[in-house]
Design a protein around this motif. Structure first.
Motif, short mmCIF file in Angstrom:
data_model
loop_
_atom_site.label_atom_id
_atom_site.label_comp_id
_atom_site.label_asym_id
_atom_site.label_seq_id
_atom_site.Cartn_x
_atom_site.Cartn_y
_atom_site.Cartn_z
N ARG A 136 0.83 -1.20 0.00
CA ARG A 136 0.00 0.00 0.00
C ARG A 136 0.87 1.26 0.00
O ARG A 136 2.05 1.24 0.28
CB ARG A 136 -0.90 0.03 1.25
CG ARG A 136 -1.76 -1.22 1.45
CD ARG A 136 -2.93 -1.28 0.49
NE ARG A 136 -3.84 -0.17 0.68
CZ ARG A 136 -4.87 -0.17 1.54
NH1 ARG A 136 -5.08 -1.22 2.30
NH2 ARG A 136 -5.68 0.88 1.63
N ASN A 137 0.22 2.38 -0.33
CA ASN A 137 0.82 3.72 -0.19
C ASN A 137 2.08 3.90 -1.02
O ASN A 137 3.04 4.57 -0.61
CB ASN A 137 1.12 4.02 1.28
CG ASN A 137 -0.12 3.96 2.15
OD1 ASN A 137 -1.18 4.47 1.77
ND2 ASN A 137 -0.01 3.33 3.31
N LEU A 138 2.09 3.32 -2.21
CA LEU A 138 3.16 3.60 -3.16
C LEU A 138 2.95 5.00 -3.74
O LEU A 138 1.86 5.57 -3.65
CB LEU A 138 3.17 2.57 -4.28
CG LEU A 138 3.48 1.13 -3.89
CD1 LEU A 138 3.15 0.18 -5.05
CD2 LEU A 138 4.94 0.98 -3.50
N GLU A 139 3.99 5.55 -4.35
CA GLU A 139 3.84 6.83 -5.03
C GLU A 139 2.86 6.67 -6.19
O GLU A 139 2.86 5.64 -6.87
CB GLU A 139 5.20 7.30 -5.54
CG GLU A 139 5.18 8.70 -6.15
CD GLU A 139 6.55 9.15 -6.61
OE1 GLU A 139 6.62 10.20 -7.29
OE2 GLU A 139 7.55 8.46 -6.31
N ASN A 140 2.02 7.67 -6.39
CA ASN A 140 1.01 7.59 -7.46
C ASN A 140 1.68 7.83 -8.81
O ASN A 140 1.75 8.95 -9.31
CB ASN A 140 -0.08 8.62 -7.21
CG ASN A 140 -1.25 8.45 -8.17
OD1 ASN A 140 -1.60 7.33 -8.52
ND2 ASN A 140 -1.84 9.54 -8.60
#
Length: 367
Positions: A136-140
């Motif tokens: 989760r919460n990888l760079e977009n």
């Protein structure tokens, strides 16, 4: 006595109702964890089955059984002892890998995301459509992923059933060429986009943001020609655009990003250009546009929220309001209160809900 009984009954009913709401909300927002069965994607996620365009299966002996209770009715697996890899690219921030878990499945499956290595095990009590890996919460942005394993003599099955990613992302099909030579020309309350047509038989999707590199909102889809005019813009606001090519086989990666800032046309004084009036009466000086403004938002309950903002922040708020009024974008808008009423906090932000806004007023001024 009767009144006391009614009062006690009402209190018990209220407490029961409160607990029911609390536990209902807990069930609603409780997210699945690794190891749980996940036959369908959770809210906020979208699923891509193993046969979706965009997955590349490397290695010999891949099979596609359909007799089990797999996600989408089938999966990919191999009994071959050599290294096998599943490669794909996706745009987004979150991913989940779904597959079968069993006693004869792989104990060490490698996941490489943008050059960073992770691992997971598919060995354990038998269970179909199991959430085996989550990040989760990888760079977009665009991510490159490789899932690989070398089969052993004991735990010799390597499977791939489905991929879940966040609902605002998408699986990229590398065989579809991204639009090239995207350009943006600003006008009065509009931005004209043009690009080189894709060699594939495709349509185009236009995405826009007020922040460089996104996140982007889709403002147009099923565009047939390599050009588009965005008229839902506000003068003075900078907009960032990307375009993707879409076909029956999926969607391409983003084009390069371009930006434009629409501006109103300059008004000329017709008297100064009229030779028949050599000595025109001087006109009154124009009022300053102002570089700041007081934004007053009146809510549906009559409560007023007041913010001292730069004109860029005000224009961004107006752009969000217009977009949401047209059915696009988030349901709320975050307004930085800066030094206003900060108190002991390092920063304060006010979240304004679109459906709760009755009206708003902008009063410009210059410092």
């Amino acid at each position: 006595m009767k009144k006391n009984l009614i009062k006690k009954t009402f209190i018990l009913f209220s407490a029961s109702l409160f607990l029911l709401i609390v536990f209902s909300n807990l069930r609603t927002y409780a997210a699945a964890s690794v190891g749980q069965a996940l036959p369908t994607p959770e809210s906020g996620w979208q699923r891509y089955e193993e046969l979706a365009p965009g997955f590349i299966f490397e290695g010999n002996g891949w099979q596609t059984p359909t007799a089990g209770s797999y996600s989408g009715g089938s999966e990919k697996f191999t009994l071959n002892s050599s290294l096998h890899t599943v490669k794909f690219q996706f745009w987004g921030t979150d991913l989940r890998l779904i597959s079968y878990r069993g006693g004869d499945r792989q104990t060490s499956i490698q996941v490489n995301i943008d050059g960073v290595n992770y691992s997971y095990s598919a060995n354990g009590q038998a269970q179909v459509t199991t959430l085996l890996f989550e990040k989760r919460n990888l760079e977009n942005k665009l991510h490159s992923v490789e899932v690989s394993a070398s089969n052993s003599n004991v735990y010799n099955l390597f499977e791939f059933d489905a991929l879940d990613i966040n609902e605002t992302g998408y699986l990229v099909n590398p065989k579809i060429s991204a639009p090239s030579n995207l350009s943006a020309k600003a006008g009065d309350a509009k931005v004209d986009l043009s690009w080189t047509a894709s060699p594939d038989k495709t349509e185009y999707t236009i995405k826009r943001s007020t922040t460089s590199a996104g996140p982007y909102d889709t403002i147009a889809s099923n565009v047939k020609t390599p050009s588009y005019s965005d008229t839902s813009v506000v003068n003075g606001t900078t907009y960032y655009y990307v375009v993707t090519a879409v076909s029956n086989n999926g969607e391409s990666e983003f084009s390069k990003e371009v930006s434009a800032t629409p501006q109103g046309e300059k008004q000329t004084d017709s008297d100064t250009e009229n030779p028949s009036q050599p000595n025109p009466e001087p006109s009154e000086p124009a009022q300053p546009t102002g570089d700041r403004a007081i934004l007053v938002v009146t809510m549906t309950n009559g409560f007023e929220k007041e913010f001292d903002l730069s004109m860029k922040e005000v224009n961004n708020f107006i752009a969000w309001y217009d977009a949401k009024d047209a059915g696009r974008g988030q349901s709320y808008y975050k307004i930085d209160k800066h030094n206003n009423n900060k108190g002991p906090f390092s920063s304060r932000k006010d979240y304004v809900i679109f459906d709760k806004i009755l009206t708003f007023e902008v009063s410009e001024y210059s410092k």
